[in-house]
Structures are given as C-alpha cells and as structure tokens.
Motif scaffolding. Structure first.
Motif, PDB file in Angstrom:
ATOM      1  N   GLY A  29       0.820  -1.213   0.000  1.00 35.74           N
ATOM      2  CA  GLY A  29       0.000   0.000   0.000  1.00 35.74           C
ATOM      3  C   GLY A  29       0.854   1.262   0.000  1.00 35.74           C
ATOM      4  N   ARG A  30       1.930   1.277   0.786  1.00 37.72           N
ATOM      5  CA  ARG A  30       2.821   2.440   0.822  1.00 37.72           C
ATOM      6  C   ARG A  30       3.492   2.665  -0.534  1.00 37.72           C
ATOM      7  NH1 ARG A  30       3.696   0.171   5.769  1.00 37.72           N
ATOM      8  NH2 ARG A  30       5.643  -0.832   5.164  1.00 37.72           N
ATOM      9  N   LEU A  31       3.965   1.597  -1.152  1.00 44.03           N
ATOM     10  CA  LEU A  31       4.591   1.704  -2.474  1.00 44.03           C
ATOM     11  C   LEU A  31       3.588   2.190  -3.513  1.00 44.03           C
ATOM     12  CD1 LEU A  31       6.978   1.239  -4.389  1.00 44.03           C
ATOM     13  CD2 LEU A  31       6.179  -1.124  -4.642  1.00 44.03           C
ATOM     14  N   TYR A  32       2.419   1.595  -3.512  1.00 47.57           N
ATOM     15  CA  TYR A  32       1.379   1.979  -4.463  1.00 47.57           C
ATOM     16  C   TYR A  32       1.027   3.467  -4.315  1.00 47.57           C
ATOM     17  CZ  TYR A  32      -3.200   2.407  -6.599  1.00 47.57           C
ATOM     18  OH  TYR A  32      -4.252   2.840  -7.343  1.00 47.57           O
ATOM     19  N   MET A  33       0.822   3.922  -3.070  1.00 46.67           N
ATOM     20  CA  MET A  33       0.443   5.316  -2.846  1.00 46.67           C
ATOM     21  C   MET A  33       1.573   6.268  -3.266  1.00 46.67           C
ATOM     22  SD  MET A  33      -2.613   5.038  -2.063  1.00 46.67           S
ATOM     23  CE  MET A  33      -2.936   6.764  -1.818  1.00 46.67           C
ATOM     24  N   ALA A  34       2.820   5.895  -3.035  1.00 45.31           N
ATOM     25  CA  ALA A  34       3.945   6.737  -3.456  1.00 45.31           C
ATOM     26  C   ALA A  34       3.990   6.853  -4.980  1.00 45.31           C
ATOM     27  CB  ALA A  34       5.254   6.173  -2.925  1.00 45.31           C
ATOM     28  N   LEU A  35       3.723   5.752  -5.671  1.00 45.58           N
ATOM     29  CA  LEU A  35       3.769   5.761  -7.137  1.00 45.58           C
ATOM     30  C   LEU A  35       2.661   6.600  -7.761  1.00 45.58           C
ATOM     31  CD1 LEU A  35       4.703   2.037  -7.861  1.00 45.58           C
ATOM     32  CD2 LEU A  35       6.149   4.066  -8.153  1.00 45.58           C
ATOM     33  N   ILE A  36       1.492   6.608  -7.154  1.00 43.90           N
ATOM     34  CA  ILE A  36       0.373   7.329  -7.766  1.00 43.90           C
ATOM     35  C   ILE A  36       0.164   8.736  -7.198  1.00 43.90           C
ATOM     36  CG2 ILE A  36      -0.817   5.169  -8.305  1.00 43.90           C
ATOM     37  CD1 ILE A  36      -2.885   6.077  -6.101  1.00 43.90           C
TER      38      ILE A  36
END
Length: 142
Positions: free
Chosen positions: A97-104
């Motif tokens: 979730g942290r990676l996904y949110m950083a990417l978007i």
C-alpha cells in the motif's frame, strides 16, 4: 481506470474492504449521526457514506492498498461566498500500500482529487436545487 485495475488484480475484493479487513467508521458513530449517511452506492462511487450533513459529508473506502476517508465541506471564501473543500485521510495497507500510494501520488493530486471535488460540487449543487431546506452557497452568503 483505478477501479478497473483493482478489479483485474483483485485489490478491491470483499475480503479486503469495509466490514472484513476494516471496521467501518460509520459503525462507531452515534446513532443520530449514522442515520444521516443514506444509502451506499447511490452515486456510483466506490466510497461508502459515513455521515452527511447539509454542509459536509464524509465517505470511506478500504481495499487491499489503503483505508481512506474523504471529507467534503463548504468553506467561506473572502468574498462572502462558499466553496467546496476536500480533505483525504488515508492509511496505506502494508508495504504494498505504501509503495502503491507513493507511485500514484502525482496522479492523485493533479487529476483525481480535483476531479472528485468538481464532481461532488456539481452533485451537491444539483441536490440543493431538488431538496428544499438544503444549504446552498447562495443561501450561505453573508
């Protein structure tokens, strides 16, 4: 696009959402405030209502990537009118979730949040025209 991707990759399944992985905030509110929320999904949005007052609303979403709350409220402007403001609180779900949110993040701030705010402002103004005793920006001017 996000909802299609989530469905394809299984991010938005019932086991990852409200009532399974995450206890809905609405369930923790006093009865009188909970009763203001209305029906989930009336607007085609994946967000579930938490509460709705004449000049503010809170919606909630949980999936495999995040648990999020979206607050919409009318705020006074300098000229005596009001504008719709949006605040989004989110808690990423784990490392993914942290990676996904950083990417978007850039996409969220440049495209998603402004579009959601415009959509809700139109819906709220349209609702005010249909429902008597609903606060509108014109009636809120000082």
């Amino acid at each position: 696009m996000r909802w299609k991707l989530g469905a394809l990759l299984g991010w938005d399944g019932s086991g990852a959402g409200l009532g399974s992985r995450v206890q809905p905030l609405r369930d923790r509110l006093p009865d009188d405030l909970r009763a203001t929320a209305g029906d989930a999904g009336f607007d085609g949005s994946p967000f579930s209502p938490v509460y709705e007052l004449p000049d503010e609303s809170v919606r909630e979403l949980a999936n495999k990537t995040v648990h999020t709350l979206m607050h919409l409220g009318w705020a006074p402007t300098g000229d005596g009118d009001h504008e719709l403001r949006m605040a989004v609180l989110l808690k990423p779900n784990g490392r993914f979730g942290r990676l996904y949110m950083a990417l978007i993040a850039p996409f969220r701030y440049l495209v998603v949040y402004p579009a959601l705010t415009r959509q809700w402002e139109r819906a709220w103004r349209d609702r005010a025209l249909l429902l008597p005793n609903t606060v509108t920006t014109a009636s809120r001017s000082e």
